[in-house]
Design an enzyme around this catalytic site. Structure first.
Site, PDB file in Angstrom:
ATOM      1  N   LYS A   1      16.423  33.146  38.817  1.00  0.00           N
ATOM      2  CA  LYS A   1      16.838  32.596  36.914  1.00  0.00           C
ATOM      3  C   LYS A   1      15.939  31.971  36.011  1.00  0.00           C
ATOM      4  O   LYS A   1      16.821  32.505  34.938  1.00  0.00           O
ATOM      5  CB  LYS A   1      17.483  31.941  37.532  1.00  0.00           C
ATOM      6  CG  LYS A   1      18.345  32.497  39.619  1.00  0.00           C
ATOM      7  CD  LYS A   1      19.072  32.247  40.546  1.00  0.00           C
ATOM      8  CE  LYS A   1      19.523  32.241  41.666  1.00  0.00           C
ATOM      9  NZ  LYS A   1      20.055  31.450  42.491  1.00  0.00           N
TER      10      LYS A   1
ATOM     11  N   GLU B   1      27.109  36.542  34.420  1.00  0.00           N
ATOM     12  CA  GLU B   1      27.776  35.220  34.550  1.00  0.00           C
ATOM     13  C   GLU B   1      27.139  35.082  35.892  1.00  0.00           C
ATOM     14  O   GLU B   1      26.985  33.730  36.440  1.00  0.00           O
ATOM     15  CB  GLU B   1      28.465  34.765  34.751  1.00  0.00           C
ATOM     16  CG  GLU B   1      29.408  33.367  34.229  1.00  0.00           C
ATOM     17  CD  GLU B   1      28.939  32.753  33.729  1.00  0.00           C
ATOM     18  OE1 GLU B   1      29.220  32.395  32.989  1.00  0.00           O
ATOM     19  OE2 GLU B   1      27.307  31.777  34.195  1.00  0.00           O
TER      20      GLU B   1
ATOM     21  N   THR C   1      29.857  39.984  50.725  1.00  0.00           N
ATOM     22  CA  THR C   1      30.057  38.837  50.807  1.00  0.00           C
ATOM     23  C   THR C   1      30.644  39.052  49.026  1.00  0.00           C
ATOM     24  O   THR C   1      32.282  38.133  49.154  1.00  0.00           O
ATOM     25  CB  THR C   1      29.642  37.771  50.575  1.00  0.00           C
ATOM     26  OG1 THR C   1      29.206  38.253  51.800  1.00  0.00           O
ATOM     27  CG2 THR C   1      30.251  36.379  51.241  1.00  0.00           C
TER      28      THR C   1
END
Lengths: 435, 435
Positions: free
Chosen positions: B204, B128, B14
């Site tokens: 994260k 990022e 994806t």
């Protein structure tokens, strides 16, 4: 690969003081802050008390001492206004110094001239502090969204007017009363025109547009309407219909492309649906929404003004120059993303072609059939309506509020002209944008 | 000063497909995108149909072909997981190539090892896309907020759980039903553990913490609680008390400083006041709030996942490497802001010292005085209470919900132990965080 960076400050007011205070207390900040030396500071009056403790020999009343000092690598311009700011920036550039500025007025009007001078000299002119106070928005637009085809940048980019609008909405207060209060509290200037007439927001959206679309537009041609004519009754009706009222600045590309790329820019009081991310932005906060392909929609939110936030943005720019100095000491070789030169021609479309939704309020006689006749005028001019509501009917008359779907300004104007000619309609009492 | 950049892709799923599609259609994007050449792509199965049209000779099933190709300047790793991703990243670095990765799992666990290898080789590893999907958050933390002393980073950084929580809140639906639906819609994996157990959010927040505070913490020691035990009744009670429930990830420094810098990290279902900027973040959107001095509070909001947004972030990183290449072709000289090495030691505090507000729900007998006795137990252990409310009293018993002021985990645990020993209390039915 020089690791120390000499910083020269033009101006030691609120923002300048904030910058000096960060540079003089590097502890707990990014270690690169400790490499920044504040070597020269131009002030208006040497005798004035300072917010920060500076050695007397770095102060001067002559800005030329800062832009010509060989120990200064980066000139920070925080005096504001057009002149002498513009000339000092150009002088610094021609001395081979990079420039960091918080000055939206000079960048919105002379950005192209300044950018060309900087490119020729191989230096940077960085402007994070010029839009959105402390919010990182310039850098993300330049360095994080370059893979996208940007379609729209919109936002609340004037803290003073957002403070006033927030209080009008929360307290049902009138514009004049809140403005006086905001002036007493220091949130609005004694002469509030630049803020309340939308001029500051227009400067900022012109800057954001240049970065987002890669080309400048004529600042003076941006359709700009402030909040000084906004009436409390429209804030109230908007609320009842499920909207807040914000001073919105918008820059968007038209559906068709072209060279120059046709853009629509505007600053205008605008209804924002209460479930829209911008609706919850209150007080002196700012927020900027960027829409592009393939990213979708991202929003940047935070304090839109103030010494601390704005100083944070100025120091970010200085740090970026210091950081890239580590990678290269080859003069004239610059990072095109950081420098953010323009790369295509853009032009504003005629006002009549701007497409958006509208909110209008008419004063009418309370006569049967008036809603039908108003609706008919819109329909005849291809203006499709989302809602039409009568408020406040009395013997003196009624108020009819219409929210349209998206139409061109030209179609809207034609419909309004026809409606104002109706015998039952005594006037157009309000006309706002609508998201 | 080479202006063309060879890009090698590890993975064409994806996100990889989204990246390829941007690189192959540079029109209307930043002109630097046109300088990026997709030269080599490793896929699992050559025969599989592709979302993008690629020349057959750039495809390979051997990832080694990508990381060793001399035409590749930047390796993009979007295969995910720990191995072989970690080894391929290290191999690319040792071949002198910069790396762009969306892989939060490998960066959260092996970020230090990878960063050290990159620093030694003088290349960049940019991430990022690893946090917040398309939202620019890594770059602003690295390059726009360096003048600040960061105090807290918190946010909604898992789209799957936020989608589930939004639907539970909107529809009063049960966790299991919404999860099944999310799986059918492709918002949740067949094995949803990494998302619903909070592991992805913990990866994260560990990454954001490293950038915000300049030092890594032990990923495996981050207290992590997911949403799989969350009951609809608590979402409902929270709403009635003026809160939404979000899976919040938090990294904050303690009031005292030190070396190592003591930090508190956690991932936990948390009550968020409805007027808080994070409360309006719904569906698969993410938002990250950064608090620092002098900036105050800034928030970054947008799509937290998806091919387009994540590809936007990957391309941003490639562009940054391309941009800085224009400023310097001196190998080994890197911009320390972009490289974002660590610069101090950080360590997690013991769980008992974590301070926050708490929401707890007890099942009790509907006996007179039970609220008083519970309140007394809290008071005896120095736990100050903001509200204590009885819900749903019936013959079978009552539910008592308490929201505390900020207290340490240790004080809270002591109070809970005492309360659970009360004869009127049949059990602690829920325990969440509260902003």
């Amino acid at each position: 690969m020089g690791s120390r960076i000499g910083v020269g400050l033009l101006g030691l007011g609120t923002v300048g003081g904030g910058v000096a205070s960060i540079l003089l207390s590097p502890d707990e900040r990014h270690p690169l802050v400790a490499d920044l030396d504040l070597v020269r500071v131009a002030v208006r009056d040497l005798a004035r008390p300072r917010p920060v403790d500076l050695a007397a020999d770095i102060l001067t009343t002559d800005p030329g001492d800062v832009v010509n000092d060989p120990a200064v690598d980066v000139v920070v311009e925080v005096i504001g206004g057009i002149e002498p700011a513009r000339s000092l920036i150009l002088q610094a550039i021609s001395s081979g110094k990079s420039v960091v500025t918080a000055n939206k007025a000079v960048i919105a009007r002379h950005g192209q001239e300044i950018a060309e001078a900087a490119a020729a000299a191989g230096v940077y002119v960085l402007i994070e502090a010029a839009v959105g106070g402390g919010i990182p928005i310039i850098e993300p637009l330049k360095q994080s969204l370059g893979g996208n085809r940007i379609n729209r940048v919109s936002g609340i980019i004037n803290g003073t007017t957002n403070y006033i609008l927030t209080r009008m909405a929360d307290e049902g207060a009138a514009y004049d009363a809140v403005l006086r209060d905001a002036q007493d509290l220091g949130y609005a200037e004694a002469d509030p025109a630049a803020d309340v007439d939308g001029l500051d927001a227009a400067d900022k959206i012109a800057i954001l547009s240049t970065l987002a679309f890669g080309g400048a537009v004529e600042r003076s041609a941006v359709p700009t309407e402030g909040i000084s004519q906004l009436q409390g009754v429209d804030v109230d009706y908007a609320r009842r219909l499920g909207y807040g009222v914000k001073l919105l600045a918008v820059a968007e590309r038209m559906a068709e492309t072209g060279d120059p790329l046709p853009l629509s820019l505007r600053v205008q009081p605008t209804l924002v649906p209460t479930d829209h991310p911008l609706a919850g932005v209150n007080g002196v906060n700012n927020a900027i929404l960027v829409e592009g392909d393939p990213i979708g929609r991202v929003m940047f939110y935070g304090p839109g003004a103030g010494a601390g936030p704005t100083a944070s943005a100025v120091v970010a720019d200085i740090l970026n120059i210091a950081g890239i100095r580590h990678a290269s000491d080859a003069p004239g070789h610059i990072d095109p993303l950081l420098a953010a030169g323009t790369w295509r021609n853009c032009a504003l479309v005629e006002a009549s072609k701007i497409r958006q939704r509208h909110y209008v309020r008419f004063n009418t006689k309370d006569a049967p059939g008036v809603i039908g006749r108003i609706g008919g005028c819109f329909g005849d001019r291809n203006v499709s309506i989302q809602s039409i509501v009568q408020f406040n009917a009395s013997q003196a008359g009624a108020e009819i509020v219409v929210i349209t779907h998206e139409v061109s300004q030209g179609e809207m104007d034609a419909a309004l002209q026809a409606i104002e000619a109706l015998p039952e309609v005594s006037g157009l009492a309000a006309h706002l944008g609508c998201l």
